[in-house]
Motif scaffolding. Structure first.
Motif, PDB file in Angstrom:
ATOM      1  N   VAL A   1      59.237  12.159  26.454  1.00  0.00           N
ATOM      2  CA  VAL A   1      59.400  13.095  25.343  1.00  0.00           C
ATOM      3  C   VAL A   1      60.511  14.086  25.647  1.00  0.00           C
ATOM      4  O   VAL A   1      60.750  14.441  26.798  1.00  0.00           O
ATOM      5  CB  VAL A   1      58.085  13.856  25.026  1.00  0.00           C
ATOM      6  CG1 VAL A   1      56.999  12.925  24.550  1.00  0.00           C
ATOM      7  CG2 VAL A   1      57.607  14.635  26.222  1.00  0.00           C
TER       8      VAL A   1
ATOM      9  N   ASP B   1      55.053   8.073  28.959  1.00  0.00           N
ATOM     10  CA  ASP B   1      55.214   9.265  28.122  1.00  0.00           C
ATOM     11  C   ASP B   1      56.627   9.777  28.346  1.00  0.00           C
ATOM     12  O   ASP B   1      56.930  10.347  29.394  1.00  0.00           O
ATOM     13  CB  ASP B   1      54.194  10.342  28.491  1.00  0.00           C
ATOM     14  CG  ASP B   1      52.770   9.941  28.180  1.00  0.00           C
ATOM     15  OD1 ASP B   1      52.581   9.114  27.264  1.00  0.00           O
ATOM     16  OD2 ASP B   1      51.854  10.447  28.849  1.00  0.00           O
TER      17      ASP B   1
ATOM     18  N   SER C   1      54.757   2.102  25.349  1.00  0.00           N
ATOM     19  CA  SER C   1      53.616   2.963  25.035  1.00  0.00           C
ATOM     20  C   SER C   1      52.878   3.408  26.292  1.00  0.00           C
ATOM     21  O   SER C   1      52.088   4.351  26.241  1.00  0.00           O
ATOM     22  CB  SER C   1      52.656   2.249  24.090  1.00  0.00           C
ATOM     23  OG  SER C   1      52.161   1.075  24.698  1.00  0.00           O
ATOM     24  N   ASN C   2      53.125   2.757  27.421  1.00  0.00           N
ATOM     25  CA  ASN C   2      52.495   3.139  28.682  1.00  0.00           C
ATOM     26  C   ASN C   2      53.300   4.188  29.443  1.00  0.00           C
ATOM     27  O   ASN C   2      52.964   4.523  30.566  1.00  0.00           O
ATOM     28  CB  ASN C   2      52.270   1.922  29.559  1.00  0.00           C
ATOM     29  CG  ASN C   2      51.306   0.945  28.929  1.00  0.00           C
ATOM     30  OD1 ASN C   2      50.435   1.341  28.165  1.00  0.00           O
ATOM     31  ND2 ASN C   2      51.473  -0.319  29.218  1.00  0.00           N
TER      32      ASN C   2
ATOM     33  N   LYS D   1      56.607  10.704  32.107  1.00  0.00           N
ATOM     34  CA  LYS D   1      55.361  10.467  32.832  1.00  0.00           C
ATOM     35  C   LYS D   1      55.126   8.964  32.820  1.00  0.00           C
ATOM     36  O   LYS D   1      55.145   8.335  31.770  1.00  0.00           O
ATOM     37  CB  LYS D   1      54.180  11.191  32.198  1.00  0.00           C
ATOM     38  CG  LYS D   1      52.884  11.013  32.987  1.00  0.00           C
ATOM     39  CD  LYS D   1      51.709  11.670  32.301  1.00  0.00           C
ATOM     40  CE  LYS D   1      51.457  13.023  32.926  1.00  0.00           C
ATOM     41  NZ  LYS D   1      50.204  13.631  32.394  1.00  0.00           N
TER      42      LYS D   1
ATOM     43  N   TYR E   1      52.718   5.694  34.301  1.00  0.00           N
ATOM     44  CA  TYR E   1      51.433   5.268  34.847  1.00  0.00           C
ATOM     45  C   TYR E   1      51.662   3.964  35.611  1.00  0.00           C
ATOM     46  O   TYR E   1      52.262   3.024  35.080  1.00  0.00           O
ATOM     47  CB  TYR E   1      50.414   5.041  33.727  1.00  0.00           C
ATOM     48  CG  TYR E   1      50.155   6.291  32.920  1.00  0.00           C
ATOM     49  CD1 TYR E   1      49.182   7.190  33.312  1.00  0.00           C
ATOM     50  CD2 TYR E   1      50.905   6.567  31.781  1.00  0.00           C
ATOM     51  CE1 TYR E   1      48.942   8.336  32.574  1.00  0.00           C
ATOM     52  CE2 TYR E   1      50.678   7.715  31.043  1.00  0.00           C
ATOM     53  CZ  TYR E   1      49.695   8.602  31.443  1.00  0.00           C
ATOM     54  OH  TYR E   1      49.468   9.744  30.716  1.00  0.00           O
TER      55      TYR E   1
ATOM     56  N   LYS F   1      64.078   6.091  22.788  1.00  0.00           N
ATOM     57  CA  LYS F   1      63.104   6.049  23.876  1.00  0.00           C
ATOM     58  C   LYS F   1      63.236   4.752  24.674  1.00  0.00           C
ATOM     59  O   LYS F   1      63.054   4.740  25.884  1.00  0.00           O
ATOM     60  CB  LYS F   1      61.694   6.186  23.302  1.00  0.00           C
ATOM     61  CG  LYS F   1      60.607   6.264  24.318  1.00  0.00           C
ATOM     62  CD  LYS F   1      59.259   6.489  23.655  1.00  0.00           C
ATOM     63  CE  LYS F   1      58.152   6.506  24.671  1.00  0.00           C
ATOM     64  NZ  LYS F   1      56.839   6.713  24.055  1.00  0.00           N
TER      65      LYS F   1
ATOM     66  N   ASN G   1      48.680   1.570  32.334  1.00  0.00           N
ATOM     67  CA  ASN G   1      48.400   2.608  31.361  1.00  0.00           C
ATOM     68  C   ASN G   1      47.260   3.456  31.890  1.00  0.00           C
ATOM     69  O   ASN G   1      46.724   3.191  32.955  1.00  0.00           O
ATOM     70  CB  ASN G   1      48.113   2.031  29.975  1.00  0.00           C
ATOM     71  CG  ASN G   1      46.863   1.176  29.936  1.00  0.00           C
ATOM     72  OD1 ASN G   1      46.005   1.267  30.795  1.00  0.00           O
ATOM     73  ND2 ASN G   1      46.760   0.352  28.929  1.00  0.00           N
ATOM     74  N   TYR G   2      46.896   4.440  31.155  1.00  0.00           N
ATOM     75  CA  TYR G   2      45.858   5.349  31.631  1.00  0.00           C
ATOM     76  C   TYR G   2      44.497   4.677  31.759  1.00  0.00           C
ATOM     77  O   TYR G   2      43.603   5.180  32.403  1.00  0.00           O
ATOM     78  CB  TYR G   2      45.765   6.577  30.720  1.00  0.00           C
ATOM     79  CG  TYR G   2      45.340   6.252  29.315  1.00  0.00           C
ATOM     80  CD1 TYR G   2      44.003   6.278  28.951  1.00  0.00           C
ATOM     81  CD2 TYR G   2      46.277   5.894  28.351  1.00  0.00           C
ATOM     82  CE1 TYR G   2      43.609   5.958  27.675  1.00  0.00           C
ATOM     83  CE2 TYR G   2      45.887   5.577  27.066  1.00  0.00           C
ATOM     84  CZ  TYR G   2      44.557   5.611  26.736  1.00  0.00           C
ATOM     85  OH  TYR G   2      44.169   5.294  25.468  1.00  0.00           O
TER      86      TYR G   2
END
Length: 133
Positions: A62, A60, A57-58, A71, A73, A16, A38-39
């Motif tokens: 996959v 997505d 971690s901010n 995705k 942010y 990742k 982030n969200y």
């Protein structure tokens, strides 16, 4: 491990962090007018701005059934065109991921979580483009 491909020459394994580094470098082309967020609408740390990808971690990122889904942010500096930023990010993320990894992204989505002026103004705008084949 996010992606693995085996062929007659050996195995290719992509984590990742590889995809996150590509995305981080693309965002950096806006020279501070766009920041990964982030969200919860918090801009990334200083370490993330200098290239340390602690903000994975901010994002997505996959590997779904149909392929890679990304995705991101972001917050955008006031006065910067959201349409220009989101369209540029979607196109560049798709193109650079494919160019550097030969993995075709299935979808790329940009969520504008806020605008930066003196303070961050909360927004929740998502722009998505599925890849046409």
């Amino acid at each position: 491990m996010l992606y693995r491909n085996e062929n007659e020459h050996g195995s290719i394994i992509l984590e990742k962090a590889v995809f996150a580094k590509i995305v981080t470098e693309i965002v950096a082309q806006f020279n501070g007018k766009v920041l990964i967020s982030n969200y919860k609408n918090k801009a990334t740390t200083f370490a993330a701005k200098i290239g340390v990808t602690d903000d994975i971690s901010n994002m997505d990122i996959v590997m779904g059934e149909k392929g890679l889904d990304v995705k991101l942010y972001i917050v955008v500096k006031f006065g910067t065109s959201i349409g220009m930023v989101t369209n540029t990010l979607i196109k560049d993320i798709h193109d650079k991921i494919y160019e550097f990894t030969s993995v075709e992204p299935n979808s790329v989505a940009i969520v504008v979580t806020g605008m930066i002026s003196k303070n961050i103004a909360r927004r929740n705008i998502e722009v998505r483009r599925g890849i046409e084949r």
